[in-house]
Design an enzyme around this catalytic site. Structure first.
Site, PDB file in Angstrom:
ATOM      1  N   SER D  54     -22.844  -0.081 -19.822  1.00  0.00           N
ATOM      2  CA  SER D  54     -21.952   0.479 -20.841  1.00  0.00           C
ATOM      3  C   SER D  54     -21.359   1.802 -20.369  1.00  0.00           C
ATOM      4  CB  SER D  54     -22.710   0.717 -22.150  1.00  0.00           C
ATOM      5  OG  SER D  54     -23.130  -0.502 -22.705  1.00  0.00           O
ATOM      6  N   SER D  93     -22.483   1.731 -26.502  1.00  0.00           N
ATOM      7  CA  SER D  93     -23.877   1.279 -26.396  1.00  0.00           C
ATOM      8  C   SER D  93     -24.032  -0.055 -27.104  1.00  0.00           C
ATOM      9  CB  SER D  93     -24.817   2.318 -27.032  1.00  0.00           C
ATOM     10  OG  SER D  93     -26.141   1.799 -27.077  1.00  0.00           O
ATOM     11  N   GLY D  94     -24.356  -1.088 -26.340  1.00  0.00           N
ATOM     12  CA  GLY D  94     -24.529  -2.414 -26.930  1.00  0.00           C
ATOM     13  C   GLY D  94     -25.567  -2.420 -28.034  1.00  0.00           C
ATOM     14  N   SER D  95     -26.761  -1.946 -27.717  1.00  0.00           N
ATOM     15  CA  SER D  95     -27.839  -1.922 -28.712  1.00  0.00           C
ATOM     16  C   SER D  95     -27.615  -0.821 -29.744  1.00  0.00           C
ATOM     17  CB  SER D  95     -29.175  -1.667 -28.021  1.00  0.00           C
ATOM     18  OG  SER D  95     -29.231  -0.326 -27.548  1.00  0.00           O
ATOM     19  N   GLY D  96     -26.892   0.214 -29.359  1.00  0.00           N
ATOM     20  CA  GLY D  96     -26.705   1.358 -30.250  1.00  0.00           C
ATOM     21  C   GLY D  96     -27.963   2.184 -30.428  1.00  0.00           C
ATOM     22  N   GLU D  97     -28.980   1.915 -29.607  1.00  0.00           N
ATOM     23  CA  GLU D  97     -30.281   2.572 -29.792  1.00  0.00           C
ATOM     24  C   GLU D  97     -30.804   3.251 -28.516  1.00  0.00           C
ATOM     25  OE1 GLU D  97     -31.822   2.865 -32.635  1.00  0.00           O
ATOM     26  OE2 GLU D  97     -30.822   1.391 -33.919  1.00  0.00           O
ATOM     27  N   THR D  98     -30.024   3.259 -27.442  1.00  0.00           N
ATOM     28  CA  THR D  98     -30.480   3.936 -26.223  1.00  0.00           C
ATOM     29  C   THR D  98     -30.751   5.404 -26.536  1.00  0.00           C
ATOM     30  OG1 THR D  98     -29.054   2.444 -24.959  1.00  0.00           O
ATOM     31  CG2 THR D  98     -29.949   4.352 -23.792  1.00  0.00           C
ATOM     32  N   GLU D 167     -20.423  -5.782 -22.725  1.00  0.00           N
ATOM     33  CA  GLU D 167     -19.814  -4.915 -21.710  1.00  0.00           C
ATOM     34  C   GLU D 167     -18.418  -5.404 -21.344  1.00  0.00           C
ATOM     35  OE1 GLU D 167     -24.387  -4.454 -20.556  1.00  0.00           O
ATOM     36  OE2 GLU D 167     -23.095  -5.626 -19.227  1.00  0.00           O
TER      37      GLU D 167
END
Lengths: 200, 200, 200, 200
Positions: D54, D93-98, D167
């Site tokens: 990302s 951010s794909g997960s939004g949690e990195t 991505e």
């Protein structure tokens, strides 16, 4: 190798590098130091070029130039724009012969940029194309260094392999240039701190 | 500011930094230097963590560890894999409080890695989580440094703003560790050169 | 320009790029796809080379190869070692003429590495030195694309300037190679996840 | 696995990703696309934030924003300055949690910046702090995709592991935004080319 010998090697290497930095001061030519400052202050944009550990030293310098409010870019990073007439290249290369570095320097010169070369090899390609040449990191023999070397039963080289002396001396020299730029532009430490990345 | 004053500032700053490096040697505790070496030689994989100029110092160290044939990665670069039990974190942070660095160190510890912290702040978060703590870059007052400072009518800080002293001393310390690792593992300069990137 | 026109441009550009990716599949030659896979699986080490956005596509590929457990490095990053006989270069360059990329490719070939070139220019220097050549990102005229272009009253180029089509198609192609490598090596998504950087 | 099956997997994966990009267009909400454009054009400085692949997509976007003449920086690169009120964060951010990405986003918001979040997880931390939220990369079931998947006897996931769909779709979406910005600011491809790095 005993623990004592290990620790003695670390300490001797550090003292030798510190001594090398101090001795390097006497090798600097006054008019070239002034020329580095003049070129930096009159450049439209500044581009730092270097490979390997020399490239890391260049980035450390670029970060401080940004802290001082100058327009500076690192060649190879994402947002680095085109070189134009009036720009400045700061080329850092111990050997002065790294192919990609020399190629980039030539293209930059062709596009009308000025060039400061920092190298330990005054006869290298990076040196020949320079408008300002700073030679650093040559091995200076002193009694103190001889003593440090003999102490570890090694050679000068094994205490600071490959370009180590050049890289450390370049970093210190460029931080010295930052100290002078702060004085000339009347910037205090707090001015730099305010520009320092808050997201890191 | 005259040309002479400019050059005098550059040279005084360099001498001050060189003196600082030499003085830092006496601050090192012998058992901690040995512990750094032991952890590096027994690690499965080594991860270097740092932000800003400390991060650049970490990369310079990582490159030499690779030259020595060790498995080392820089956190944030492309091919850095997962941390596992038996791995080692080398955390470099002058303040010891940089948020992202402290976060990464905590996660690494949680995953079972050991941790060497190199910082100028022994009371910082990065220091508290360390298995081995190296404190560098504290400002040591000596008569010689006082003299250098007075000479430029500035403050100690203006000759080496923000983390400069920490960054240079860390780089020299870590290059001292490399010198010791070369001796212990009986590597010569040529062994390092053979592993040095041929594409750069 | 109205809000509606803006949104229409974004959507038309996305559809055009998606269509371009799908059309690119028919341009691939079967034996070359197989040769890419064979070279990757038989390489001792893999080096990804690219500048600008092509370099970013290369890094995205390198990260997945690491997830698959292969020994891969990005030229220009810190811990990239020397190229040796038996290694593989993956060179990504739309024009195939970027000076530094071509220089690095030549050196790598000279040192005994094999080379996969991914380019939109089959007559470029990067193409000529290749052991396996993949040509992607050529602009294929179809009725659907004509329609999308007319709709935004622009030119094909303004919807995807410079190397955009090449970069996206390369990224998708290399992710297709990853899908095939997963099947061949019987890796599941969880195997990749376990190697994914836990410090990021 | 035979050669034919390998090539079929590569091609099916590519077609699936292309179809996914095209389907994603219908998921976009018009007012959010407009809000992305407005925030970019009114920002003092733009900071791109992302980790892993990302982060690479973010850099590809940052490079084009620089080509358009906007003031843009990549968090983590050398010359990235401090965030101030009036600045814009683009968080990918794909997960939004990195962890590190969420931390940086929070600090940026606290310092007064606006924030665009691009994520596949509308319930994530990165989504919750957003001024503009773009959700991309959710897996949309269509008959065509079902067919492609069955063809390779794998699962949807094995054709595009981890965040691959997010991505690629993000990259294409952000390139669509570039197409719209070119139209609004009346920039032609040549204008971008002139700002493109000449040293690379």
């Amino acid at each position: 190798m005993s623990k004592d010998e290990t620790q003695s090697t670390v300490k001797s290497a550090m003292k030798m590098m510190g001594a090398h930095v101090i001795n390097a001061v006497d090798e600097l030519k006054d008019d070239q130091v002034g020329a580095v400052i003049d070129h930096i202050l009159s450049a439209r944009k500044i581009f730092v070029i270097g490979a390997g550990r020399s490239g890391l030293v260049g980035r450390a310098f670029a970060m401080r130039l940004m802290h001082l409010g100058l327009r500076v870019f690192v060649v190879g990073e994402t947002i680095t724009p085109a070189v134009e007439k009036g720009d400045l290249l700061v080329v850092i290369s111990g050997s002065g012969e790294t192919q990609s570095v020399v190629d980039l320097a030539k293209i930059g010169k062709y596009l009308g940029a000025k060039m400061i070369s920092i190298t330990s090899n005054p006869k290298s390609k990076a040196a020949r194309h320079a408008d300002v040449l700073i030679v650093l990191g040559k091995r200076v023999k002193t009694n103190e260094m001889d003593y440090l070397e003999r102490q570890v039963r090694g050679t000068h080289r094994s205490l600071a392999p490959l370009g180590t002396l050049f890289e450390i001396t370049s970093m210190v020299f460029l931080d010295g240039i930052i100290a002078a730029l702060m004085e000339i532009t009347k910037k205090r430490e707090m001015d730099l701190k305010l520009r320092h990345a808050t997201l890191e």
